[in-house]
Design an enzyme around this catalytic site. Sequence first.
Site, PDB file in Angstrom:
ATOM      1  N   ASP A 103       0.827  -1.212   0.000  1.00 23.94           N
ATOM      2  CA  ASP A 103       0.000   0.000   0.000  1.00 23.94           C
ATOM      3  C   ASP A 103       0.864   1.266   0.000  1.00 23.94           C
ATOM      4  O   ASP A 103       1.956   1.271   0.570  1.00 23.94           O
ATOM      5  CB  ASP A 103      -0.906  -0.023   1.241  1.00 23.94           C
ATOM      6  CG  ASP A 103      -2.104   0.889   1.076  1.00 23.94           C
ATOM      7  OD1 ASP A 103      -2.313   1.421  -0.026  1.00 23.94           O
ATOM      8  OD2 ASP A 103      -2.833   1.075   2.067  1.00 23.94           O
ATOM      9  N   TRP A 138       2.924   7.985  -2.393  1.00 28.15           N
ATOM     10  CA  TRP A 138       4.359   8.170  -2.654  1.00 28.15           C
ATOM     11  C   TRP A 138       4.555   9.080  -3.867  1.00 28.15           C
ATOM     12  O   TRP A 138       5.372   9.999  -3.851  1.00 28.15           O
ATOM     13  CB  TRP A 138       4.986   6.797  -2.899  1.00 28.15           C
ATOM     14  CG  TRP A 138       6.468   6.791  -3.042  1.00 28.15           C
ATOM     15  CD1 TRP A 138       7.398   6.660  -2.056  1.00 28.15           C
ATOM     16  CD2 TRP A 138       7.201   6.898  -4.272  1.00 28.15           C
ATOM     17  NE1 TRP A 138       8.657   6.688  -2.589  1.00 28.15           N
ATOM     18  CE2 TRP A 138       8.576   6.837  -3.945  1.00 28.15           C
ATOM     19  CE3 TRP A 138       6.838   7.045  -5.608  1.00 28.15           C
ATOM     20  CZ2 TRP A 138       9.585   6.907  -4.902  1.00 28.15           C
ATOM     21  CZ3 TRP A 138       7.839   7.131  -6.566  1.00 28.15           C
ATOM     22  CH2 TRP A 138       9.192   7.059  -6.207  1.00 28.15           C
ATOM     23  N   ARG A 151      -0.343   9.824  -9.664  1.00 28.67           N
ATOM     24  CA  ARG A 151      -0.285   8.825  -8.603  1.00 28.67           C
ATOM     25  C   ARG A 151       0.137   7.447  -9.122  1.00 28.67           C
ATOM     26  O   ARG A 151       0.829   6.701  -8.443  1.00 28.67           O
ATOM     27  CB  ARG A 151      -1.575   8.727  -7.790  1.00 28.67           C
ATOM     28  CG  ARG A 151      -2.867   8.882  -8.568  1.00 28.67           C
ATOM     29  CD  ARG A 151      -4.091   8.531  -7.750  1.00 28.67           C
ATOM     30  NE  ARG A 151      -4.116   7.102  -7.503  1.00 28.67           N
ATOM     31  CZ  ARG A 151      -3.991   6.566  -6.310  1.00 28.67           C
ATOM     32  NH1 ARG A 151      -3.846   7.319  -5.251  1.00 28.67           N
ATOM     33  NH2 ARG A 151      -4.020   5.259  -6.190  1.00 28.67           N
ATOM     34  N   HIS A 153       3.272   3.150  -8.810  1.00 34.11           N
ATOM     35  CA  HIS A 153       3.216   1.694  -9.034  1.00 34.11           C
ATOM     36  C   HIS A 153       4.512   1.187  -9.680  1.00 34.11           C
ATOM     37  O   HIS A 153       4.956   0.087  -9.405  1.00 34.11           O
ATOM     38  CB  HIS A 153       2.020   1.322  -9.917  1.00 34.11           C
ATOM     39  CG  HIS A 153       0.698   1.711  -9.316  1.00 34.11           C
ATOM     40  ND1 HIS A 153       0.381   1.475  -8.003  1.00 34.11           N
ATOM     41  CD2 HIS A 153      -0.389   2.322  -9.854  1.00 34.11           C
ATOM     42  CE1 HIS A 153      -0.846   1.924  -7.759  1.00 34.11           C
ATOM     43  NE2 HIS A 153      -1.339   2.433  -8.857  1.00 34.11           N
ATOM     44  N   GLU A 209     -11.596  -4.784  -6.501  1.00 36.51           N
ATOM     45  CA  GLU A 209     -12.086  -3.401  -6.378  1.00 36.51           C
ATOM     46  C   GLU A 209     -11.245  -2.432  -7.227  1.00 36.51           C
ATOM     47  O   GLU A 209     -11.733  -1.378  -7.632  1.00 36.51           O
ATOM     48  CB  GLU A 209     -12.050  -2.934  -4.920  1.00 36.51           C
ATOM     49  CG  GLU A 209     -13.073  -3.611  -4.020  1.00 36.51           C
ATOM     50  CD  GLU A 209     -12.720  -5.050  -3.671  1.00 36.51           C
ATOM     51  OE1 GLU A 209     -11.509  -5.377  -3.640  1.00 36.51           O
ATOM     52  OE2 GLU A 209     -13.658  -5.853  -3.451  1.00 36.51           O
ATOM     53  N   ASN A 210      -9.991  -2.790  -7.492  1.00 39.76           N
ATOM     54  CA  ASN A 210      -9.111  -1.891  -8.257  1.00 39.76           C
ATOM     55  C   ASN A 210      -9.596  -1.647  -9.691  1.00 39.76           C
ATOM     56  O   ASN A 210      -9.204  -0.660 -10.321  1.00 39.76           O
ATOM     57  CB  ASN A 210      -7.669  -2.415  -8.292  1.00 39.76           C
ATOM     58  CG  ASN A 210      -6.935  -2.299  -6.976  1.00 39.76           C
ATOM     59  OD1 ASN A 210      -5.986  -3.025  -6.715  1.00 39.76           O
ATOM     60  ND2 ASN A 210      -7.349  -1.373  -6.115  1.00 39.76           N
ATOM     61  N   TRP A 211     -10.489  -2.510 -10.203  1.00 38.84           N
ATOM     62  CA  TRP A 211     -11.051  -2.260 -11.546  1.00 38.84           C
ATOM     63  C   TRP A 211     -11.810  -0.940 -11.573  1.00 38.84           C
ATOM     64  O   TRP A 211     -12.024  -0.371 -12.643  1.00 38.84           O
ATOM     65  CB  TRP A 211     -11.997  -3.398 -11.956  1.00 38.84           C
ATOM     66  CG  TRP A 211     -11.320  -4.705 -12.251  1.00 38.84           C
ATOM     67  CD1 TRP A 211     -11.468  -5.875 -11.553  1.00 38.84           C
ATOM     68  CD2 TRP A 211     -10.412  -5.007 -13.319  1.00 38.84           C
ATOM     69  NE1 TRP A 211     -10.703  -6.868 -12.116  1.00 38.84           N
ATOM     70  CE2 TRP A 211     -10.049  -6.360 -13.206  1.00 38.84           C
ATOM     71  CE3 TRP A 211      -9.875  -4.250 -14.368  1.00 38.84           C
ATOM     72  CZ2 TRP A 211      -9.160  -6.978 -14.099  1.00 38.84           C
ATOM     73  CZ3 TRP A 211      -8.992  -4.868 -15.255  1.00 38.84           C
ATOM     74  CH2 TRP A 211      -8.650  -6.218 -15.107  1.00 38.84           C
ATOM     75  N   ARG A 248       1.382  -5.165   5.993  1.00 39.92           N
ATOM     76  CA  ARG A 248       0.797  -4.073   5.196  1.00 39.92           C
ATOM     77  C   ARG A 248       1.607  -2.801   5.419  1.00 39.92           C
ATOM     78  O   ARG A 248       1.895  -2.435   6.555  1.00 39.92           O
ATOM     79  CB  ARG A 248      -0.663  -3.837   5.588  1.00 39.92           C
ATOM     80  CG  ARG A 248      -1.310  -2.770   4.715  1.00 39.92           C
ATOM     81  CD  ARG A 248      -2.821  -2.747   4.834  1.00 39.92           C
ATOM     82  NE  ARG A 248      -3.373  -1.821   3.863  1.00 39.92           N
ATOM     83  CZ  ARG A 248      -4.599  -1.884   3.373  1.00 39.92           C
ATOM     84  NH1 ARG A 248      -5.413  -2.828   3.771  1.00 39.92           N
ATOM     85  NH2 ARG A 248      -5.028  -0.994   2.494  1.00 39.92           N
ATOM     86  N   ARG A 257      -5.868  -2.330   7.763  1.00 42.47           N
ATOM     87  CA  ARG A 257      -7.037  -3.055   7.249  1.00 42.47           C
ATOM     88  C   ARG A 257      -6.619  -4.323   6.521  1.00 42.47           C
ATOM     89  O   ARG A 257      -5.543  -4.380   5.915  1.00 42.47           O
ATOM     90  CB  ARG A 257      -7.810  -2.186   6.238  1.00 42.47           C
ATOM     91  CG  ARG A 257      -8.580  -1.061   6.831  1.00 42.47           C
ATOM     92  CD  ARG A 257      -9.349  -0.329   5.729  1.00 42.47           C
ATOM     93  NE  ARG A 257      -8.447   0.284   4.762  1.00 42.47           N
ATOM     94  CZ  ARG A 257      -7.816   1.436   4.962  1.00 42.47           C
ATOM     95  NH1 ARG A 257      -7.980   2.094   6.095  1.00 42.47           N
ATOM     96  NH2 ARG A 257      -7.021   1.940   4.038  1.00 42.47           N
ATOM     97  N   GLU A 316      -0.567 -13.670  11.683  1.00 41.87           N
ATOM     98  CA  GLU A 316      -0.217 -12.451  12.404  1.00 41.87           C
ATOM     99  C   GLU A 316      -0.318 -11.304  11.414  1.00 41.87           C
ATOM    100  O   GLU A 316       0.050 -11.453  10.244  1.00 41.87           O
ATOM    101  CB  GLU A 316       1.219 -12.543  12.951  1.00 41.87           C
ATOM    102  CG  GLU A 316       1.415 -13.636  13.965  1.00 41.87           C
ATOM    103  CD  GLU A 316       0.554 -13.445  15.209  1.00 41.87           C
ATOM    104  OE1 GLU A 316       0.399 -12.294  15.657  1.00 41.87           O
ATOM    105  OE2 GLU A 316       0.024 -14.459  15.716  1.00 41.87           O
TER     106      GLU A 316
HETATM  107  C1  FPP Z   1      -1.821   0.179  -3.530  1.00 37.50           C
HETATM  108  O1  FPP Z   1      -1.330   1.483  -3.597  1.00 37.50           O
HETATM  109  C2  FPP Z   1      -1.232  -0.638  -4.569  1.00 37.50           C
HETATM  110  C3  FPP Z   1      -1.893  -1.140  -5.646  1.00 37.50           C
HETATM  111  C4  FPP Z   1      -3.325  -0.900  -5.900  1.00 37.50           C
HETATM  112  C5  FPP Z   1      -1.225  -1.933  -6.660  1.00 37.50           C
HETATM  113  C6  FPP Z   1       0.015  -2.650  -6.230  1.00 37.50           C
HETATM  114  C7  FPP Z   1       0.864  -2.757  -7.408  1.00 37.50           C
HETATM  115  C8  FPP Z   1       2.191  -2.657  -7.422  1.00 37.50           C
HETATM  116  C9  FPP Z   1       3.058  -2.589  -6.233  1.00 37.50           C
HETATM  117  C10 FPP Z   1       2.811  -2.612  -8.755  1.00 37.50           C
HETATM  118  C11 FPP Z   1       3.754  -3.683  -8.986  1.00 37.50           C
HETATM  119  C12 FPP Z   1       3.197  -4.998  -9.111  1.00 37.50           C
HETATM  120  C13 FPP Z   1       3.411  -5.755 -10.162  1.00 37.50           C
HETATM  121  C14 FPP Z   1       3.125  -7.201 -10.061  1.00 37.50           C
HETATM  122  C15 FPP Z   1       3.940  -5.214 -11.404  1.00 37.50           C
HETATM  123  P1  FPP Z   1      -2.359   2.693  -3.756  1.00 37.50           P
HETATM  124  O2  FPP Z   1      -2.341   3.132  -5.176  1.00 37.50           O
HETATM  125  O3  FPP Z   1      -3.698   2.289  -3.217  1.00 37.50           O
HETATM  126  O4  FPP Z   1      -1.689   3.762  -2.838  1.00 37.50           O
HETATM  127  P2  FPP Z   1      -2.431   4.907  -2.011  1.00 37.50           P
HETATM  128  O5  FPP Z   1      -3.180   4.215  -0.906  1.00 37.50           O
HETATM  129  O6  FPP Z   1      -1.298   5.735  -1.509  1.00 37.50           O
HETATM  130  O7  FPP Z   1      -3.319   5.627  -2.961  1.00 37.50           O
END
Ligand code: FPP
Length: 254
Positions: free
Chosen positions: A33, A38, A46, A50, A80-82, A199, A205, A218
């Site tokens: 997360d 970042w 944003r 990734h 949910e990310n969709w 996490r 969460r 854990e």
């Molecule tokens: C949560 O950060 C992260 C994700 C939704 C995607 C996780 C994906 C990667 C770490 C990319 C690399 C993975 C692969 C397999 C290429 P967020 O965007 O929700 O962060 P925020 O809470 O700060 O908005």
Amino acid sequence: MADAVAATDPATHARAAGLDPARLPRHVALIMDGNGRWAKKRGWERFLGHRHGADTLRTITSECVHLGIARLTVYAFSSENWQRPAREVAYLMDLLAEFLRSEVPRMQENGVRLEAIGQLHRLPAHVRDALSDALRMTAANTGTVLTLALSYGGRDELVDACRAIAAQAARGEIDPAAIDAGSLRAALYTAHDVDVVIRTAGESRVSNFLPWQAAYAEFITCQPLWPDFTVADFLRCLVEYQGRERRFGLVAPG
Ligand code: FPP
């Protein structure tokens, strides 16, 4: 993954980090997360976070190989990310395909076997192609298993498992009265129990990640945003894990 993993044996490496090699978790799950925050901190779009998050994943996977950890499962894309903006979803899908294509040589070098769980049919064709190539090419490796949770939701997993069992019952292959925890476990995307869920980004969460497999895990929260998460942070989380007393619902000894 980063470079091929150094030659120190896993037990020596674990001891040097202050860990008891005999009590390392067999299965680590990561909720990566903080990528968006970042990037935002730097005034960037944003989703650029990734890309740096993918670098962190390479580094932490190598460390798991180095420690001899059997399984690492990461929440790379949730159901949910969709619902995120289309541009961010497209960026993540392209990044994933690129990651799958570029990492295979180092996975081979480090003996990493790739697995994937989730509603993989929902992924775009170019990601499914890259994924099936990477799964096939790493299938014979015997080291750390890196499982990508993709289009994954814990509730979806339970619903899909119930559907599969109900279909078996409807075909007369299973007696409903005989359905037990083992039947459900066998119908999940993965049957492997998780020892510790880590996490990043200070969040506490569970977010629909591995509800069955992590039932007795854990849970460890740490502050760094995922792209800033280092090997030292990871080792600190493992030291914290080893300081926990795992009871599995039983009473404490003594
Ligand atoms: C949560 O950060 C992260 C994700 C939704 C995607 C996780 C994906 C990667 C770490 C990319 C690399 C993975 C692969 C397999 C290429 P967020 O965007 O929700 O962060 P925020 O809470 O700060 O908005």
